[in-house]
Motif scaffolding. Structure first.
Motif, PDB file in Angstrom:
ATOM      1  N   GLU A  42      -4.257   0.281  -1.642  1.00  0.00           N
ATOM      2  CA  GLU A  42      -3.042  -0.268  -2.244  1.00  0.00           C
ATOM      3  C   GLU A  42      -3.257  -0.672  -3.695  1.00  0.00           C
ATOM      4  OE1 GLU A  42      -1.000  -2.185   1.793  1.00  0.00           O
ATOM      5  OE2 GLU A  42      -2.318  -3.429   0.533  1.00  0.00           O
ATOM      6  N   GLN A  60       0.037   7.872   1.644  1.00  0.00           N
ATOM      7  CA  GLN A  60      -0.039   6.552   2.256  1.00  0.00           C
ATOM      8  C   GLN A  60      -0.938   5.662   1.423  1.00  0.00           C
ATOM      9  OE1 GLN A  60      -1.639   6.844   6.200  1.00  0.00           O
ATOM     10  NE2 GLN A  60      -1.196   4.722   6.760  1.00  0.00           N
ATOM     11  N   ALA A  61      -0.588   4.387   1.318  1.00  0.00           N
ATOM     12  CA  ALA A  61      -1.440   3.375   0.684  1.00  0.00           C
ATOM     13  C   ALA A  61      -1.752   2.306   1.710  1.00  0.00           C
ATOM     14  CB  ALA A  61      -0.745   2.774  -0.530  1.00  0.00           C
ATOM     15  N   THR A 118       5.349   4.864  -2.672  1.00  0.00           N
ATOM     16  CA  THR A 118       6.809   4.726  -2.680  1.00  0.00           C
ATOM     17  C   THR A 118       7.482   5.935  -3.318  1.00  0.00           C
ATOM     18  OG1 THR A 118       6.689   2.311  -2.737  1.00  0.00           O
ATOM     19  CG2 THR A 118       8.736   3.322  -3.510  1.00  0.00           C
ATOM     20  N   SER A 131       0.307   1.306  -4.055  1.00  0.00           N
ATOM     21  CA  SER A 131       1.487   1.064  -3.225  1.00  0.00           C
ATOM     22  C   SER A 131       2.724   1.716  -3.817  1.00  0.00           C
ATOM     23  CB  SER A 131       1.715  -0.451  -3.058  1.00  0.00           C
ATOM     24  OG  SER A 131       0.644  -1.048  -2.357  1.00  0.00           O
ATOM     25  N   ASP A 132       2.897   1.599  -5.133  1.00  0.00           N
ATOM     26  CA  ASP A 132       4.048   2.232  -5.779  1.00  0.00           C
ATOM     27  C   ASP A 132       3.911   3.753  -5.777  1.00  0.00           C
ATOM     28  OD1 ASP A 132       5.255  -0.195  -6.259  1.00  0.00           O
ATOM     29  OD2 ASP A 132       4.448  -0.392  -8.296  1.00  0.00           O
TER      30      ASP A 132
END
Length: 286
Positions: free
Chosen positions: A142, A194-195, A188, A184-185
């Motif tokens: 992340e 995946q993070a 998105t 994480s972004d």
């Protein structure tokens, strides 16, 4: 365990439990990419693709960072314009030829039949993204960071799979500025699959490799290749070839000459500081 491991200097290579784990192994250089490392990676990927015990490949990296990008130490001396009867860098076509030659090493990730999972921690910058985005799936921490800061002054991207992962607007937002996006972004916007928390990264990647190990490698190959052929029909391979040539064009920019001059006079760290300083932390926040 595969005895091929002893033949490599810049990577680690292991085969176990239906997967090959290839680890970039220059942690003292933040896994900066040189031609020798890329050549070893190319050879290891095709070896894994031929090995009937291997269902998938995990591309990982030693140390805190996946890769800081291409090894800039080669800029601390004048680039040879000509070497005897061989190509130097004196002409645009010479530079494009060299870019395409190195690109063929990276393209093993795309061309090999078996799927490759990138396991990304820390910084995945510049050439590091060239490797990760040619993999079939990316799982990252992340708190990882992705970006191509050299696009601010040194040239364009010699490989470019960004468009096929995040579309034109996010590609432009990231590549026109060289700004960074966190793990994480990145998940998105679809840059990565995946993070996960950093301490769960390897476990999550291994769990996916476990699932792939349950599938006949011939079926894995068939399904990877049909998706990648679809990407080729959308121009992905042609775009990679164009990206290498466009990078050579980018090398003609005044900002590139200024960067190289600063490296020669003041060193790589000062050149990077001058390149990135005006952008602050350069981090996109969604």
């Amino acid at each position: 365990m595969n005895d091929a491991k002893s033949r490599f200097e810049y990577i680690l290579y292991d085969v176990a439990n239906g997967r090959a784990r290839i680890t970039l192994n220059r942690p003292d250089k933040r896994n900066a990419l040189n031609e020798e490392l890329l050549t070893e990676l190319h050879d290891a990927l095709w070896e894994a693709d031929e090995d009937n015990r291997v269902h998938s490949v995990i591309l990982a990296a030693a140390g805190p960072d996946f890769s800081s990008g291409y090894d800039l130490q080669r800029y601390d001396r004048p680039v040879p314009l000509q070497v005897e009867h061989r190509r130097g860098r004196v002409k645009f076509d010479d530079d494009a030829w060299h870019q395409e030659r190195i690109q063929r090493l990276r393209m093993a990730l795309f061309d090999m039949h078996k799927p490759v999972i990138a396991e990304v921690q820390g910084r995945c910058l510049a050439g590091g993204t060239d490797l990760a985005l040619l993999c079939d799936m990316i799982i990252c921490a992340e708190d990882a960071s992705f970006g191509f800061p050299p696009a601010r002054s040194q040239g364009s991207l010699p490989s470019n799979m960004w468009l096929y992962n995040v579309g034109p607007q996010w590609s432009k937002r990231l590549l026109l500025t060289g700004d960074l996006i966190g793990g994480s972004d990145a998940a998105t916007i679809g840059l990565v699959l995946q993070a996960v928390p950093a301490d769960q990264l390897s476990t999550e990647v291994e769990a996916l490799a476990d699932r792939l190990a349950l599938i006949d490698p011939d079926l894995l190959s068939a399904n990877k290749r049909i998706v990648n052929i679809g990407l080729e029909l959308m121009g992905a391979r042609t775009l990679q070839r164009m990206a290498a040539e466009m990078d050579a064009r980018g090398h003609l920019a005044d900002s590139r000459s200024a960067f190289n001059k600063t490296v020669l006079e003041k060193g790589v760290k000062e050149a990077v500081k001058q390149r990135d300083g005006p952008f602050g932390d350069g981090r996109i926040k969604l």
